[in-house]
Write an enzyme that holds these catalytic residues in place. Structure first.
Site, PDB file in Angstrom:
ATOM      1  N   ASP A   9       0.675  -0.818   0.278  1.00 16.48           N
ATOM      2  CA  ASP A   9       0.310   0.159  -0.137  1.00 16.48           C
ATOM      3  C   ASP A   9       1.124   0.989   0.399  1.00 16.48           C
ATOM      4  OD1 ASP A   9      -2.249   1.798   0.578  1.00 16.48           O
ATOM      5  OD2 ASP A   9      -1.946   1.544   2.375  1.00 16.48           O
ATOM      6  N   ASP A  11      -0.301   4.696   1.099  1.00 17.96           N
ATOM      7  CA  ASP A  11      -0.985   5.936   1.927  1.00 17.96           C
ATOM      8  C   ASP A  11      -0.899   5.275   3.650  1.00 17.96           C
ATOM      9  OD1 ASP A  11      -0.672   7.987   0.219  1.00 17.96           O
ATOM     10  OD2 ASP A  11      -3.585   7.571   0.076  1.00 17.96           O
ATOM     11  N   ASP A 134      -1.773  -0.608   5.879  1.00 23.79           N
ATOM     12  CA  ASP A 134      -2.600  -0.007   7.421  1.00 23.79           C
ATOM     13  C   ASP A 134      -3.330  -0.293   7.943  1.00 23.79           C
ATOM     14  OD1 ASP A 134      -3.059   1.975   4.857  1.00 23.79           O
ATOM     15  OD2 ASP A 134      -3.011   3.002   6.661  1.00 23.79           O
TER      16      ASP A 134
END
Length: 177
Positions: A9, A11, A134
């Site tokens: 990922d 961000d 996240d």
């Protein structure tokens, strides 16, 4: 021999969105938000002026200027020796981010080719050996080995293997070889 694959990922994993949001919020409202004070909070609770948070992440230049997470560049270079890396971002939620994210990746991760960059809506279709993210919602439907990268909003989640830094991520993935 085929390399194992990793979906990574952007961000909150390779792009330090937490620092960027804290900075933008202070500049826009003069409100000082500390990293310690937002641990365990959702984005909405950490940054309480919701419509403003939405306008911040939809503003031109926001995604282009996010700082890189500590050790991310070196770690991905290292991992690329033994794994095929795909950068996967649910960018469709913020359409202004599409070009900015691509430009950001070209600047900071030029060794990741365009064919290994996936800017999508849902990550349910991702089928790699590992996924580092996240957000639990992206890991919940993942069929490979999910790895949660620690971020302020996920500190209370305990149902995934967790890494707190890129050095921890590299150490874990190298032991799987």
């Amino acid at each position: 021999m085929n390399k194992k694959t990793i979906a990574i990922d952007m961000d909150g994993v390779i792009a330090d969105i937490e620092t960027h949001l804290i900075t933008f919020y202070k500049e826009k409202h003069g409100i000082e938000i500390s990293r310690e004070g937002i641990q365990g909070l959702s984005e909405e609770k950490a940054f309480p002026i919701k419509e403003d948070l939405h306008s911040i992440v939809n503003s031109k230049g926001f995604f282009r200027t996010i700082p890189v997470m500590p050790d991310a560049v070196e770690s991905l270079r290292l991992l690329q020796e033994n794994f095929e890396i795909f950068i996967v971002s649910a960018a469709m939620e913020f359409p202004v981010s599409l070009g900015e994210k691509f430009e950001w990746l070209k600047e900071h991760f030029p060794f990741i080719g365009w064919e290994n960059i996936i800017l999508c809506g849902s990550k349910r279709i991702i089928n790699t050996d590992y996924m580092i993210d996240d957000h639990p919602k992206n890991l919940d439907s993942f069929t490979g080995k999910p790895i949660m990268f620690t971020s302020f909003h996920n500190t209370e989640k305990e149902n995934y293997l967790r890494v707190n830094t890129w050095k921890e991520a590299v150490a874990f993935l190298h032991q799987t070889l």
